[in-house]
Design a protein around this motif. Structure first.
Motif, PDB file in Angstrom:
ATOM      1  N   GLU A   1       6.988   7.739   7.620  1.00  0.00           N
ATOM      2  CA  GLU A   1       8.231   7.871   8.168  1.00  0.00           C
ATOM      3  C   GLU A   1       9.218   8.495   6.860  1.00  0.00           C
ATOM      4  N   ALA A   2       8.813   7.663   5.671  1.00  0.00           N
ATOM      5  CA  ALA A   2       9.634   8.094   4.517  1.00  0.00           C
ATOM      6  C   ALA A   2       9.155   9.490   4.107  1.00  0.00           C
ATOM      7  N   PHE A   3       7.891   9.896   4.248  1.00  0.00           N
ATOM      8  CA  PHE A   3       7.582  11.271   3.805  1.00  0.00           C
ATOM      9  C   PHE A   3       8.121  12.119   4.886  1.00  0.00           C
ATOM     10  N   GLN A   4       8.171  11.965   6.066  1.00  0.00           N
ATOM     11  CA  GLN A   4       8.880  12.754   7.033  1.00  0.00           C
ATOM     12  C   GLN A   4      10.500  12.994   6.715  1.00  0.00           C
TER      13      GLN A   4
ATOM     14  N   MET B   1       0.946  -1.112  -0.002  1.00  0.00           N
ATOM     15  CA  MET B   1       0.001  -0.092  -0.158  1.00  0.00           C
ATOM     16  C   MET B   1       0.879   1.127   0.057  1.00  0.00           C
ATOM     17  N   THR B   2       0.598   2.093  -0.909  1.00  0.00           N
ATOM     18  CA  THR B   2       1.074   3.488  -0.720  1.00  0.00           C
ATOM     19  C   THR B   2       0.141   4.531  -0.204  1.00  0.00           C
ATOM     20  N   TYR B   3       0.944   5.593   0.114  1.00  0.00           N
ATOM     21  CA  TYR B   3       0.156   6.693   0.708  1.00  0.00           C
ATOM     22  C   TYR B   3       0.040   7.915   0.108  1.00  0.00           C
ATOM     23  N   THR B   4      -0.802   8.632  -0.278  1.00  0.00           N
ATOM     24  CA  THR B   4      -0.923   9.896  -1.093  1.00  0.00           C
ATOM     25  C   THR B   4      -0.571  11.025  -0.201  1.00  0.00           C
TER      26      THR B   4
ATOM     27  N   GLN C   1      14.333  32.969  -4.356  1.00  0.00           N
ATOM     28  CA  GLN C   1      14.367  32.512  -5.525  1.00  0.00           C
ATOM     29  C   GLN C   1      15.524  31.379  -6.040  1.00  0.00           C
ATOM     30  N   LYS C   2      16.736  31.311  -5.402  1.00  0.00           N
ATOM     31  CA  LYS C   2      17.584  30.544  -5.538  1.00  0.00           C
ATOM     32  C   LYS C   2      17.174  29.179  -5.219  1.00  0.00           C
ATOM     33  N   PRO C   3      16.869  29.166  -3.795  1.00  0.00           N
ATOM     34  CA  PRO C   3      16.539  27.831  -3.354  1.00  0.00           C
ATOM     35  C   PRO C   3      15.455  27.264  -3.983  1.00  0.00           C
ATOM     36  N   THR C   4      14.215  27.866  -4.295  1.00  0.00           N
ATOM     37  CA  THR C   4      13.115  27.557  -4.922  1.00  0.00           C
ATOM     38  C   THR C   4      13.718  26.836  -6.463  1.00  0.00           C
ATOM     39  N   LEU C   5      14.438  27.596  -7.334  1.00  0.00           N
ATOM     40  CA  LEU C   5      14.837  27.104  -8.624  1.00  0.00           C
ATOM     41  C   LEU C   5      15.872  25.837  -8.520  1.00  0.00           C
ATOM     42  N   GLY C   6      16.649  25.966  -7.292  1.00  0.00           N
ATOM     43  CA  GLY C   6      17.349  24.783  -6.942  1.00  0.00           C
ATOM     44  C   GLY C   6      16.608  23.640  -6.638  1.00  0.00           C
ATOM     45  N   LEU C   7      15.597  23.724  -6.177  1.00  0.00           N
ATOM     46  CA  LEU C   7      14.841  22.306  -5.705  1.00  0.00           C
ATOM     47  C   LEU C   7      14.192  21.859  -6.858  1.00  0.00           C
ATOM     48  N   VAL C   8      13.916  22.457  -7.881  1.00  0.00           N
ATOM     49  CA  VAL C   8      13.115  22.079  -9.230  1.00  0.00           C
ATOM     50  C   VAL C   8      13.796  21.080  -9.725  1.00  0.00           C
ATOM     51  N   ASP C   9      15.226  21.004  -9.666  1.00  0.00           N
ATOM     52  CA  ASP C   9      15.940  19.745 -10.271  1.00  0.00           C
ATOM     53  C   ASP C   9      16.256  18.775  -9.439  1.00  0.00           C
ATOM     54  N   LYS C  10      15.941  19.019  -8.150  1.00  0.00           N
ATOM     55  CA  LYS C  10      16.438  17.841  -6.867  1.00  0.00           C
ATOM     56  C   LYS C  10      15.193  17.233  -6.398  1.00  0.00           C
ATOM     57  N   ILE C  11      13.957  17.701  -6.738  1.00  0.00           N
ATOM     58  CA  ILE C  11      12.815  17.356  -5.747  1.00  0.00           C
ATOM     59  C   ILE C  11      12.556  15.739  -6.082  1.00  0.00           C
ATOM     60  N   GLU C  12      12.744  15.429  -7.419  1.00  0.00           N
ATOM     61  CA  GLU C  12      12.545  14.031  -7.881  1.00  0.00           C
ATOM     62  C   GLU C  12      13.679  13.276  -7.366  1.00  0.00           C
ATOM     63  N   PRO C  13      14.925  13.397  -7.531  1.00  0.00           N
ATOM     64  CA  PRO C  13      15.947  12.547  -6.846  1.00  0.00           C
ATOM     65  C   PRO C  13      15.744  12.630  -5.398  1.00  0.00           C
ATOM     66  N   LEU C  14      15.400  13.562  -4.756  1.00  0.00           N
ATOM     67  CA  LEU C  14      15.321  13.714  -3.343  1.00  0.00           C
ATOM     68  C   LEU C  14      14.125  12.697  -2.792  1.00  0.00           C
ATOM     69  N   ALA C  15      13.091  12.756  -3.460  1.00  0.00           N
ATOM     70  CA  ALA C  15      12.054  12.125  -3.283  1.00  0.00           C
ATOM     71  C   ALA C  15      12.324  10.473  -3.453  1.00  0.00           C
ATOM     72  N   SER C  16      12.696  10.348  -4.571  1.00  0.00           N
ATOM     73  CA  SER C  16      13.174   8.823  -5.065  1.00  0.00           C
ATOM     74  C   SER C  16      14.259   8.157  -3.975  1.00  0.00           C
ATOM     75  N   LYS C  17      15.235   8.892  -3.498  1.00  0.00           N
ATOM     76  CA  LYS C  17      16.011   8.433  -2.303  1.00  0.00           C
ATOM     77  C   LYS C  17      15.410   7.901  -1.057  1.00  0.00           C
TER      78      LYS C  17
ATOM     79  N   LYS D   1      -1.883  16.492   4.041  1.00  0.00           N
ATOM     80  CA  LYS D   1      -3.092  15.456   4.201  1.00  0.00           C
ATOM     81  C   LYS D   1      -2.925  14.404   3.723  1.00  0.00           C
ATOM     82  N   ILE D   2      -3.209  13.260   4.377  1.00  0.00           N
ATOM     83  CA  ILE D   2      -3.209  11.977   3.719  1.00  0.00           C
ATOM     84  C   ILE D   2      -4.330  11.558   2.978  1.00  0.00           C
ATOM     85  N   ALA D   3      -4.432  11.504   1.659  1.00  0.00           N
ATOM     86  CA  ALA D   3      -5.357  11.147   0.624  1.00  0.00           C
ATOM     87  C   ALA D   3      -5.702   9.876   0.492  1.00  0.00           C
ATOM     88  N   THR D   4      -6.863   9.230   0.452  1.00  0.00           N
ATOM     89  CA  THR D   4      -6.811   7.982   0.151  1.00  0.00           C
ATOM     90  C   THR D   4      -7.635   7.768  -1.459  1.00  0.00           C
TER      91      THR D   4
END
Length: 104
Positions: free
Chosen positions: A67-70, A1-4, A24-40, A90-93
């Motif tokens: 825990e993974a989300f935290q 089961m996954t949680y949304t 601006q800088k941290p926002t733009l920096g996260l654009v390329d990092k969000i998917e790899p960070l999440a995948s980690k 919010k955790i959605a089902t």
């Protein structure tokens, strides 16, 4: 089961003048990092939507555990970005999961 996870973030009007500098800088920096960070953390980043006039951002993630989300939210890049936002999580089902629960 996954949680949304639905992350609803809002920044205050006083952040807007800082946008070209501090924000601006941290926002733009996260654009390329969000998917790899999440995948980690075993998380899938579904997407992000902005309601500009209301200063709202909606981010959607699928995670195997709370825990993974935290842990994702504790990454330095995420902490920096969240520093000028107030967020609700919010955790959605999904509909299919609701049907399974109703049938049992």
């Amino acid at each position: 089961m996954t949680y949304t996870f639905l992350q609803i973030s809002k920044y205050t009007p006083d952040v807007r003048p800082m946008y070209k500098g501090t924000v601006q800088k941290p926002t733009l920096g996260l654009v390329d990092k969000i998917e790899p960070l999440a995948s980690k953390h075993g998380i899938k980043f579904i997407g992000s939507w902005n309601v500009h006039p209301e200063r709202l951002t909606f981010n959607v993630y699928e995670a195997p555990t709370m825990e993974a989300f935290q842990k994702l939210q504790m990454e330095p890049e995420m902490v920096t970005l969240n520093a000028w936002n107030t967020s609700q999580i919010k955790i959605a089902t999904g509909y299919q999961e609701v049907i399974k629960q109703v049938q049992n």
